[in-house]
Design a protein around this motif. Structure first.
Motif, mmCIF file in Angstrom:
data_model
loop_
_atom_site.group_PDB
_atom_site.id
_atom_site.type_symbol
_atom_site.label_atom_id
_atom_site.label_comp_id
_atom_site.label_asym_id
_atom_site.label_seq_id
_atom_site.Cartn_x
_atom_site.Cartn_y
_atom_site.Cartn_z
ATOM 1 N N ARG A 1 -58.491 77.025 -28.216
ATOM 2 C CA ARG A 1 -58.923 77.811 -29.321
ATOM 3 C C ARG A 1 -58.121 78.276 -30.416
ATOM 4 O O ARG A 1 -58.286 78.809 -31.371
ATOM 5 N N GLN A 2 -56.830 78.031 -30.058
ATOM 6 C CA GLN A 2 -55.688 78.696 -31.253
ATOM 7 C C GLN A 2 -55.562 77.619 -32.212
ATOM 8 O O GLN A 2 -56.144 76.635 -32.046
ATOM 9 N N ASP A 3 -55.313 78.070 -33.452
ATOM 10 C CA ASP A 3 -55.381 77.627 -34.476
ATOM 11 C C ASP A 3 -53.911 76.562 -34.803
ATOM 12 O O ASP A 3 -53.987 75.812 -35.718
ATOM 13 N N ALA A 4 -53.006 76.748 -33.840
ATOM 14 C CA ALA A 4 -51.759 75.840 -33.801
ATOM 15 C C ALA A 4 -52.214 74.337 -33.691
ATOM 16 O O ALA A 4 -53.043 74.074 -33.066
ATOM 17 N N GLU A 5 -51.483 73.350 -34.196
ATOM 18 C CA GLU A 5 -51.774 72.017 -34.174
ATOM 19 C C GLU A 5 -51.274 71.653 -32.673
ATOM 20 O O GLU A 5 -50.305 72.533 -32.177
ATOM 21 N N GLU B 1 -68.273 63.204 -27.821
ATOM 22 C CA GLU B 1 -68.866 64.836 -27.987
ATOM 23 C C GLU B 1 -67.658 65.927 -28.610
ATOM 24 O O GLU B 1 -67.618 66.855 -28.216
ATOM 25 N N ALA B 2 -66.409 65.273 -29.048
ATOM 26 C CA ALA B 2 -65.187 65.813 -29.134
ATOM 27 C C ALA B 2 -65.289 66.990 -30.377
ATOM 28 O O ALA B 2 -66.129 66.699 -31.378
ATOM 29 N N ARG B 3 -64.779 68.120 -30.006
ATOM 30 C CA ARG B 3 -64.486 68.981 -31.085
ATOM 31 C C ARG B 3 -63.241 69.403 -31.477
ATOM 32 O O ARG B 3 -62.262 69.135 -30.995
ATOM 33 N N SER C 1 -64.582 75.927 -33.806
ATOM 34 C CA SER C 1 -64.208 74.499 -33.883
ATOM 35 C C SER C 1 -65.829 73.704 -34.017
ATOM 36 O O SER C 1 -66.788 74.267 -33.548
ATOM 37 N N GLN C 2 -65.770 72.877 -34.704
ATOM 38 C CA GLN C 2 -66.959 71.895 -35.066
ATOM 39 C C GLN C 2 -66.753 70.599 -34.498
ATOM 40 O O GLN C 2 -65.660 70.170 -34.069
ATOM 41 N N GLU C 3 -67.902 69.807 -34.204
ATOM 42 C CA GLU C 3 -67.748 68.347 -33.588
ATOM 43 C C GLU C 3 -66.934 67.590 -34.671
ATOM 44 O O GLU C 3 -67.170 67.555 -35.800
ATOM 45 N N GLN C 4 -66.196 66.890 -34.079
ATOM 46 C CA GLN C 4 -65.346 65.887 -35.015
ATOM 47 C C GLN C 4 -65.083 64.603 -33.961
ATOM 48 O O GLN C 4 -64.157 64.826 -33.092
ATOM 49 N N THR D 1 -72.308 53.370 -28.584
ATOM 50 C CA THR D 1 -72.759 52.577 -29.632
ATOM 51 C C THR D 1 -73.886 53.015 -30.402
ATOM 52 O O THR D 1 -74.306 52.692 -31.399
ATOM 53 N N GLY D 2 -74.717 54.104 -29.583
ATOM 54 C CA GLY D 2 -75.845 54.636 -30.155
ATOM 55 C C GLY D 2 -75.880 55.905 -30.002
ATOM 56 O O GLY D 2 -76.047 56.396 -28.649
ATOM 57 N N ASP D 3 -75.837 57.165 -30.820
ATOM 58 C CA ASP D 3 -75.626 58.443 -30.781
ATOM 59 C C ASP D 3 -76.702 59.077 -31.771
ATOM 60 O O ASP D 3 -76.251 59.305 -32.971
ATOM 61 N N PRO D 4 -77.826 59.177 -31.428
ATOM 62 C CA PRO D 4 -78.921 59.711 -32.567
ATOM 63 C C PRO D 4 -78.553 61.217 -32.988
ATOM 64 O O PRO D 4 -78.910 61.513 -33.938
ATOM 65 N N GLY D 5 -77.694 61.917 -32.244
ATOM 66 C CA GLY D 5 -77.366 63.420 -32.534
ATOM 67 C C GLY D 5 -76.198 63.465 -33.232
ATOM 68 O O GLY D 5 -75.579 64.650 -33.321
ATOM 69 N N ALA D 6 -75.559 62.258 -33.784
ATOM 70 C CA ALA D 6 -74.030 62.220 -34.398
ATOM 71 C C ALA D 6 -74.274 63.085 -35.612
ATOM 72 O O ALA D 6 -75.140 63.353 -36.369
ATOM 73 N N ILE D 7 -73.178 63.198 -36.165
ATOM 74 C CA ILE D 7 -72.870 64.349 -37.363
ATOM 75 C C ILE D 7 -72.737 63.532 -38.772
ATOM 76 O O ILE D 7 -73.083 63.994 -39.706
ATOM 77 N N ASP D 8 -72.874 62.062 -38.383
ATOM 78 C CA ASP D 8 -72.938 61.346 -39.669
ATOM 79 C C ASP D 8 -73.436 60.038 -39.151
ATOM 80 O O ASP D 8 -73.575 59.486 -37.962
#
Length: 404
Positions: free
Chosen positions: A246-250, A274-276, A282-285, A311-318
């Motif tokens: 949750r920290q902003d540091a890299e 489903e990484a964030r 944080s948002q899903e990335q 190989t199939g994720d209907p809820g993906a962000i793009d």
């Protein structure tokens, strides 16, 4: 009274316990038609399920993040008592308590003979590899149930040598069906050895299993990153160094604060697709964990990827992510000469040795993942709690066989 009951996916965020037929010594019709083989399965056994666990992979389906259809039966982490065997089963007997590897394998194909049981060629017409109760994995009935059929029983079942000892340690032994070998596979293929420094991305059950496995392999420092405080506390409870994302540091900076250097010898991605990202908001990335672990792994090191990618994720962000195409910094991995190991863990490669470690008291995997027993009827609540980030591994006890 029903012949059998199983947990079923009912739509995004919903599961229910429903009645189904008692299992038969037969292969699923999809497998029979697709591979043109006999339906009769004299090589199979029927098990009364002793324990069956809720897995993060199940949770992906229940969130609606796969192509699983409504009605998909669930559950691939199975430990059970043999109650019926086919005529061709020679070495497994009624009354045996056994662990069931989540990957179904024939024991006869080229992949099985090479020890690659996660990609057996004869159990799924759609692609190599199969599992109980999972989308696109052959149509095998799920094991979050009262009873289940296990094919090729002599090959697939790991029999515990002593029934009473097994029941005493059942909350540890139930982890042999998936997450303990999977976590170990992640750590081992990442090159964890005596004195290694290790970063584990994700403090869910597989990440915690990977962390405990890294300790068994002799790591000098095991750092575990997550966004959920309760899961970080669980990692710290057995000697890991929590990394609060949750920290902003890299990430390299956070690792340097612990180790004095911004890199580790080995890294494990126990998160999956489903990484964030990092930080409070944080948002899903989907590729962020893979890119992170590449950034912090020492040049010439290795990355284990037991986290699930689909190989199939209907809820993906793009649109790319919907087809498993991620923004991976492969140039970074190439420049650092990193080695990657992905895919289903071949459970049989590790489960007997890990069983021995449990029975000898050398591994306390139930404690590491905070194993929590529930009934079959409590499974829907278990899924809800797990989805909220509970720092627990839910173990379903369908027949009340597990001691309090």
């Amino acid at each position: 009274m029903s012949d059998n009951r199983v947990v079923v996916y009912k739509g995004p965020g919903q599961v229910a316990v429903e009645e189904i037929e008692y299992p038969r010594l037969e292969l699923p019709s999809d497998v029979v038609k697709g591979l043109n083989i006999k339906q009769e399965a004299p090589h199979a056994a029927i098990l009364r399920i002793v324990t069956t666990n809720i897995c993060g992979s199940d949770q992906h389906m229940v969130r609606g993040r796969t192509t699983a259809p409504v009605g998909q039966t669930l559950g691939h982490e199975i430990t059970g008592e043999v109650i019926e065997v086919g005529d061709d089963v020679l070495f497994v007997k009624r009354g045996d308590i056994c662990s069931v590897p989540f990957n179904i394998a024939c024991g006869r194909c080229r992949m099985c003979n090479e020890g690659k049981t996660g990609v057996c060629l004869n159990v799924n017409p759609a692609r190599p590899g199969a599992a109980y109760g999972y989308v696109d994995m052959g149509g095998w009935v799920g094991g979050q149930a009262e009873f289940v059929m296990v094919p090729f029983a002599d090959f697939n079942l790991l029999r515990f040598p002593d029934r009473d000892q097994a029941m005493e340690k059942i909350l540890d032994l139930t982890m042999l069906s998936d997450i303990f070998p999977t976590g170990y596979h992640g750590a081992y293929t990442a090159g964890v050895r005596t004195g290694s420094t290790v970063y584990i991305a994700g403090a869910g059950p597989v990440g915690l299993a990977a962390a405990h496995s890294a300790q068994l392999l002799g790591a000098s420092a095991v750092l575990v990153g997550d966004l959920i405080p309760e899961r970080l506390e669980q990692a710290a409870s057995f000697g890991c160094e929590p990394i609060d994302l949750r920290q902003d540091a890299e990430l390299p900076e956070l690792i340097e604060q612990v180790l004095g250097v911004p890199v580790v010898d080995a890294a494990v991605d126990a998160v999956g697709f489903e990484a964030r990202g990092h930080g409070q908001n944080s948002q899903e990335q989907p590729a962020t964990v893979l890119n992170d672990v590449m950034s912090v792994t020492q040049v010439g090191g290795a990355v284990g990827v037991p986290g699930l990618y689909v190989t199939g994720d209907p809820g993906a962000i793009d649109d790319n992510a919907k087809h498993g195409q991620l923004g991976l910094r492969i140039g970074l991995g190439w420049a650092k000469s990193l080695t990657f190991t992905t895919g289903q863990c071949p459970v049989k490669r590790y489960n007997r040795q890990l069983m021995n470690a449990i029975l000898a008291g050398q591994a306390q995997i139930a404690k590491a993942v905070n194993a929590t027993k529930i009934s079959l009827d409590e499974a829907p609540q278990g899924y809800q709690d797990f989805d909220r980030g509970a720092a627990r591994k839910f173990v379903i006890d369908p027949h009340g066989m597990v001691a309090a």
